[in-house]
Design a protein around this motif. Sequence first.
Motif, PDB file in Angstrom:
ATOM      1  N   GLY A 126     -23.813  13.373  -3.413  1.00 31.42           N
ATOM      2  CA  GLY A 126     -24.002  13.492  -4.983  1.00 31.42           C
ATOM      3  C   GLY A 126     -23.403  14.990  -5.646  1.00 31.42           C
ATOM      4  N   ASN A 127     -22.523  15.600  -4.712  1.00 26.76           N
ATOM      5  CA  ASN A 127     -21.590  16.589  -4.962  1.00 26.76           C
ATOM      6  C   ASN A 127     -20.434  16.285  -5.819  1.00 26.76           C
ATOM      7  OD1 ASN A 127     -23.469  18.593  -3.844  1.00 26.76           O
ATOM      8  ND2 ASN A 127     -22.552  18.023  -2.061  1.00 26.76           N
ATOM      9  N   THR A 128     -19.974  17.007  -6.808  1.00 31.02           N
ATOM     10  CA  THR A 128     -18.649  16.818  -7.597  1.00 31.02           C
ATOM     11  C   THR A 128     -17.714  17.432  -6.719  1.00 31.02           C
ATOM     12  OG1 THR A 128     -19.672  16.638  -9.650  1.00 31.02           O
ATOM     13  CG2 THR A 128     -17.466  16.989  -9.621  1.00 31.02           C
ATOM     14  N   VAL A 129     -16.555  16.341  -6.522  1.00 31.26           N
ATOM     15  CA  VAL A 129     -15.330  16.794  -5.594  1.00 31.26           C
ATOM     16  C   VAL A 129     -14.237  16.638  -6.462  1.00 31.26           C
ATOM     17  CG1 VAL A 129     -14.072  16.648  -3.460  1.00 31.26           C
ATOM     18  CG2 VAL A 129     -16.701  16.273  -3.490  1.00 31.26           C
ATOM     19  N   THR A 130     -13.109  17.530  -6.486  1.00 31.34           N
ATOM     20  CA  THR A 130     -12.129  17.659  -7.404  1.00 31.34           C
ATOM     21  C   THR A 130     -10.751  17.551  -6.490  1.00 31.34           C
ATOM     22  OG1 THR A 130     -12.934  18.700  -9.277  1.00 31.34           O
ATOM     23  CG2 THR A 130     -10.657  18.510  -9.075  1.00 31.34           C
ATOM     24  N   PHE A 131      -9.983  16.556  -6.542  1.00 35.74           N
ATOM     25  CA  PHE A 131      -8.960  16.235  -5.764  1.00 35.74           C
ATOM     26  C   PHE A 131      -7.478  16.445  -6.773  1.00 35.74           C
ATOM     27  CE2 PHE A 131     -12.073  14.147  -3.416  1.00 35.74           C
ATOM     28  CZ  PHE A 131     -11.896  14.705  -2.107  1.00 35.74           C
ATOM     29  N   GLU A 132      -6.493  17.174  -6.117  1.00 35.80           N
ATOM     30  CA  GLU A 132      -5.076  16.762  -6.657  1.00 35.80           C
ATOM     31  C   GLU A 132      -4.102  16.205  -5.723  1.00 35.80           C
ATOM     32  OE1 GLU A 132      -2.017  19.851  -7.210  1.00 35.80           O
ATOM     33  OE2 GLU A 132      -2.480  19.628  -9.491  1.00 35.80           O
ATOM     34  N   THR A 133      -3.736  15.110  -5.956  1.00 30.52           N
ATOM     35  CA  THR A 133      -2.919  14.402  -4.958  1.00 30.52           C
ATOM     36  C   THR A 133      -1.966  13.312  -5.615  1.00 30.52           C
ATOM     37  OG1 THR A 133      -3.022  13.162  -2.823  1.00 30.52           O
ATOM     38  CG2 THR A 133      -4.650  12.514  -4.878  1.00 30.52           C
ATOM     39  N   VAL A 134      -0.942  12.763  -4.836  1.00 29.16           N
ATOM     40  CA  VAL A 134      -0.164  11.701  -5.227  1.00 29.16           C
ATOM     41  C   VAL A 134      -1.046  10.502  -5.341  1.00 29.16           C
ATOM     42  CG1 VAL A 134       1.716  10.406  -4.773  1.00 29.16           C
ATOM     43  CG2 VAL A 134       1.752  13.032  -3.971  1.00 29.16           C
ATOM     44  N   LEU A 135      -0.920  10.181  -6.710  1.00 26.52           N
ATOM     45  CA  LEU A 135      -1.828   8.927  -7.106  1.00 26.52           C
ATOM     46  C   LEU A 135      -1.003   7.533  -6.837  1.00 26.52           C
ATOM     47  CD1 LEU A 135      -3.246  10.427 -10.087  1.00 26.52           C
ATOM     48  CD2 LEU A 135      -4.401  10.205  -7.909  1.00 26.52           C
TER      49      LEU A 135
ATOM     50  N   CYS B 173       0.755  -1.248  -0.009  1.00 29.03           N
ATOM     51  CA  CYS B 173       0.065   0.059  -0.042  1.00 29.03           C
ATOM     52  C   CYS B 173       1.025   1.265   0.094  1.00 29.03           C
ATOM     53  CB  CYS B 173      -0.951   0.156   1.227  1.00 29.03           C
ATOM     54  SG  CYS B 173      -2.247  -1.129   1.209  1.00 29.03           S
ATOM     55  N   TYR B 174       0.335   2.389  -0.459  1.00 29.63           N
ATOM     56  CA  TYR B 174       1.063   3.545  -0.455  1.00 29.63           C
ATOM     57  C   TYR B 174       0.727   4.320   0.535  1.00 29.63           C
ATOM     58  CZ  TYR B 174       1.824   8.522  -1.534  1.00 29.63           C
ATOM     59  OH  TYR B 174       2.367   9.792  -1.514  1.00 29.63           O
ATOM     60  N   TYR B 175       2.013   4.762   1.340  1.00 37.95           N
ATOM     61  CA  TYR B 175       1.769   5.156   2.652  1.00 37.95           C
ATOM     62  C   TYR B 175       1.916   6.809   2.649  1.00 37.95           C
ATOM     63  CZ  TYR B 175       2.830   0.383   3.738  1.00 37.95           C
ATOM     64  OH  TYR B 175       2.602  -1.021   3.955  1.00 37.95           O
ATOM     65  N   GLY B 176       1.742   7.202   1.598  1.00 42.03           N
ATOM     66  CA  GLY B 176       2.087   8.668   1.568  1.00 42.03           C
ATOM     67  C   GLY B 176       0.689   9.379   1.990  1.00 42.03           C
ATOM     68  N   GLU B 177       0.615  10.747   1.733  1.00 39.14           N
ATOM     69  CA  GLU B 177      -0.307  11.587   2.072  1.00 39.14           C
ATOM     70  C   GLU B 177      -1.589  11.168   1.199  1.00 39.14           C
ATOM     71  OE1 GLU B 177      -2.061  16.116   2.440  1.00 39.14           O
ATOM     72  OE2 GLU B 177       0.086  15.760   2.150  1.00 39.14           O
ATOM     73  N   THR B 178      -2.721  11.011   1.844  1.00 34.98           N
ATOM     74  CA  THR B 178      -4.061  10.616   0.985  1.00 34.98           C
ATOM     75  C   THR B 178      -5.040  11.567   1.007  1.00 34.98           C
ATOM     76  OG1 THR B 178      -5.022   9.374   2.416  1.00 34.98           O
ATOM     77  CG2 THR B 178      -3.513   8.090   0.987  1.00 34.98           C
ATOM     78  N   SER B 179      -6.226  11.669   0.293  1.00 41.96           N
ATOM     79  CA  SER B 179      -7.144  12.766   0.377  1.00 41.96           C
ATOM     80  C   SER B 179      -7.695  12.805   1.865  1.00 41.96           C
ATOM     81  CB  SER B 179      -8.318  12.416  -0.621  1.00 41.96           C
ATOM     82  OG  SER B 179      -8.685  11.154  -0.551  1.00 41.96           O
ATOM     83  N   SER B 180      -7.736  11.571   2.437  1.00 43.14           N
ATOM     84  CA  SER B 180      -8.423  11.175   3.855  1.00 43.14           C
ATOM     85  C   SER B 180      -7.722  12.137   4.751  1.00 43.14           C
ATOM     86  CB  SER B 180      -8.528   9.809   4.258  1.00 43.14           C
ATOM     87  OG  SER B 180      -6.984   9.330   4.175  1.00 43.14           O
TER      88      SER B 180
ATOM     89  N   GLY C 281      -1.896  13.818 -10.028  1.00 47.78           N
ATOM     90  CA  GLY C 281      -2.828  14.370 -10.847  1.00 47.78           C
ATOM     91  C   GLY C 281      -3.964  14.611 -10.136  1.00 47.78           C
ATOM     92  N   THR C 282      -5.234  14.985 -10.942  1.00 43.82           N
ATOM     93  CA  THR C 282      -6.476  15.682 -10.551  1.00 43.82           C
ATOM     94  C   THR C 282      -7.511  14.487 -11.097  1.00 43.82           C
ATOM     95  OG1 THR C 282      -5.452  17.648 -10.514  1.00 43.82           O
ATOM     96  CG2 THR C 282      -7.649  17.624 -10.520  1.00 43.82           C
ATOM     97  N   TYR C 283      -8.434  14.290 -10.089  1.00 49.70           N
ATOM     98  CA  TYR C 283      -9.883  13.675 -10.735  1.00 49.70           C
ATOM     99  C   TYR C 283     -10.771  14.114  -9.705  1.00 49.70           C
ATOM    100  CZ  TYR C 283      -8.826  10.980  -6.329  1.00 49.70           C
ATOM    101  OH  TYR C 283      -8.416  10.832  -5.096  1.00 49.70           O
ATOM    102  N   SER C 284     -11.894  13.952 -10.452  1.00 52.12           N
ATOM    103  CA  SER C 284     -13.123  14.310 -10.058  1.00 52.12           C
ATOM    104  C   SER C 284     -14.128  13.163  -9.893  1.00 52.12           C
ATOM    105  CB  SER C 284     -13.903  15.455 -10.902  1.00 52.12           C
ATOM    106  OG  SER C 284     -13.248  16.523 -11.007  1.00 52.12           O
ATOM    107  N   ILE C 285     -14.993  13.166  -8.744  1.00 50.40           N
ATOM    108  CA  ILE C 285     -16.017  12.202  -8.619  1.00 50.40           C
ATOM    109  C   ILE C 285     -17.082  12.688  -7.412  1.00 50.40           C
ATOM    110  CG2 ILE C 285     -14.275  10.056  -8.703  1.00 50.40           C
ATOM    111  CD1 ILE C 285     -14.168  10.207  -5.588  1.00 50.40           C
ATOM    112  N   GLU C 286     -17.931  11.935  -7.567  1.00 50.29           N
ATOM    113  CA  GLU C 286     -19.317  12.316  -6.682  1.00 50.29           C
ATOM    114  C   GLU C 286     -19.031  12.098  -5.331  1.00 50.29           C
ATOM    115  OE1 GLU C 286     -22.917  11.351  -8.363  1.00 50.29           O
ATOM    116  OE2 GLU C 286     -22.788  12.672  -9.801  1.00 50.29           O
TER     117      GLU C 286
END
Length: 904
Positions: free
Chosen positions: A312-321, A36-43, A303-308
């Motif tokens: 139901g709201n669209t949320v955009t993140f830029e993070t280490v993938l 598993c990746y142990y870096g910073e995540t969106s959480s 990278g950046t990605y968008s999900i709901e």
Amino acid sequence: MRYFFVGCGLMLCVFLSQKLSAQVVEPVISPTTTSCYYGETSSSANDCWVEVISRRSTDTYTNLYLYVDIDGCLISEYEVYKIPQFSTPVPVQMNVNDIMVVWDEDATHGEIPPDGDFSFTGIIVKDPNCPYIRVRTNDQDDILNWSVHRVVEAGTLTVNDTGLNEHDVILFPNGMSRILLYKDDDVADGECVSPDTQENKEFTYTICYKNESYHNLTNVKIVDYLPKNVYYPKGWEWIDSNLNVIPPDPNYDPNFHTYTWEIGTLAPDTDPNTPLTCVSLDVEVSEYAEPGEILHNVAELIGTYSIEDINGNTVTFETVLAIATEDTPVCCYGDPNIIYVDINADGYDTGSSWDNAYNTESGLQKALQRAWKSPCSEAFTIYVAKGTYLPGISEDDSFVLPDGTEIYGGFPTGGCDFANRNAKKYKTILSGKLSDYDFAYTVVTMGQDSLLDGVTIKYGWDYNIYSPGLDFTINDCTIENSINYGIYVSDANAAIKSCMVKNNGASGIFHESILSNLNVSNSWIMRNNNHGIYSDGSNPNIKNSIISESDLSEEGNEGIRIVNPPSNPVLHNLTISNNKSVGIHFEDNGSIDPNDPTPDYPDIQNCIIYYNNSSGPQLSGIDADFAYYSCIQDCNDVNNNHNISSAPMFAYPADPAGTPDPNNYHLAYNSICKDIGNPNLVYSDQVDYDNEVRVAGAYVDMGADEVYSCDGNYTEEEFANENDWNADGIVNLEEFRFFADSWLTLDPGDPGWADPNYGDPNDTYDWNPACNLDDTGTSQYCIDLADLTVFVFDVPWLWQACWYGNYNASISGEVTMMAASVSPLESIASVAALSLDTDAEATVNPYDRMSNSELAQIVSDIYYLQGCVEEKLLETHNGKDKKDLQDILDFFDEELAKIKESLQ
């Protein structure tokens, strides 16, 4: 039960792969393991945690309660299977990255099959740090233990015995979303890179990537964090072979030493047949890379990605993938067994040669850290040039020697042939003085079969040298000025040879052990606050050494104290003198052999035990009955032991009674102790304290010193000189320093003091009659240039005692300023003679009579002497000594001013 949940992120995993080839356009990747990746995540920035398990243990522990959360930003769908203790579970099919938590009060539960209480047909691993799951308990629970297991190869889980532990399984039906990122160099397995040749210096990093998630990624870039000792040649402006100026690559950031590829949009691609996309970078290992070092490279896909989200709201993140690493070994270039340290080196600080030696006050510590971890040798030899080296910045820091490590000091700046090193002239100091107020508890911690040779160890708070049960050797070292113990050994064999152990706050050498050996030879143990040598439970074997001026605290600490030895201690050819308490104390509660309860009395032979204990009893716990062929004050020759009680006759007596000068315990040319030692012992493998042949005459001498004549005539002039004022065996600049102590001082016995207006009484403070070499005329009652002239021309400049040439370099009276073969004072003395010329006018500058070439020689001589004195001034901390040295420098400045006037 299946739970559906709208997630807001990606599972971030790194897959380790087999080696890639830079020449393959479409590399085939065969992952062998996942982690598993142990870096910073969106959480970390959003509260995405979702509680998926909350239940009490089904056994009797009422506070045993488990909570399991998953990161909703990374998990889109999951199933939970609870397998309580004592239940009857059914087999569960688990896929890659599914999770099982095994928990209970038992600290050893949940082992991997076949040792665990479950079986699995695929591959499952313990993974306690996965970022997408966390396990916790309530505040009242202090006994819960758990193991997190993650599947790396699909299979069937069967819980064999639920009576042992609780089990809970979390399945991710659609698998974990993932970004693939791989990194490789083109260095073959078993090969390495090296800065010493261009061919071995260059290599290529290759990074391959693919988006196997279900999300469209935008603003994607790969950032490669280059190791500090990797150089990117195209990152700087350069000129090619056609003299074209090539601008630096804009993708390289020299401030952060990174290279960035802008990828843009990265669409999902779950087709396993689609090849990965790769980029590459040509680099070179720099000259700052240490032999055996690992160049650790880290690449991140951002990278950046968008999900709901769940609302139901669209949320955009830029993070280490995703993140990938690659380790490239550096060759063991240079001499793989030797590490070099030189605080004055100006090379690459790699320890690979004298030019590139580790070059800071922490250089030796860097060398030891390399010795601990480097694959280049099983046991390193470390060469250390002159200078002062610190173990760190904390009181807990210490120079800890790996097993088998050998440290040699005494090299000049820039190094030299091993045979030409000189521990006295080129002092290599390992200091525990971290600041004016902070001291390391232990300066040096020895390793098994480790060696210190030619270094000075000082200013430890507890110990200068400590051995925690590991055998070691110390040669040609000075161990001084510890707040407590000089050398402290616990349950280890210690060999100490040709060392000076002095001025330590507790005992010089403290050896406590059961059946271990303490071997001390050709050493001087002097002026320690408590005992010179304390042996408790060990086997001391002490030969050809001096133990003097112990018990400065005057609390009854003997020169040598031996307690409960397991066998008969050996004390041969020792000079034990000037100790405040008795010379030797012995006590024994009986032999360790139950069949022989007789105490293990020491074997005392060929020793001088004199002038201790204010000339009172020289021994305690034992008497001269157990000594043979020894000179012991006030002893009687008992049982024909061949002992004598006459004064031993030292070459440098401090008083009419014959007490030796504390700086010199050499015997006089006609000493009564000469040639009367035991003729029946074997001395062929021994030398005396000066490293001279042990038997120079008909028989061995008593004491540590063998009376050895240079020309065979045994004349007084060979052994002592009345102008050798510091009793170090040579007349040189150290004697000149005595003139600084008493320069221009006045004799307090001068009858002129009857006149209250005569001179300044303070000018008598440092009066030294030995320096009044010309006691006639105007120089009768003062130390002036007339006396200096006599010293230079009449005193045998650079006279050496016969024993001086072989005198151990590190313990020869601490001579710190050696003169040239011809005295540089002679030209100054010539001027002094001119100054005393009664025919010359008082206002005439004596340098006016000399040619420019003569003046140039004088200036050169003065500069030489200034350098010597300034070096001594830097090493001196006593206020009075500093003043004396400054007086010399002031005198030189006055003479240089006169020369300047003459030249004008």
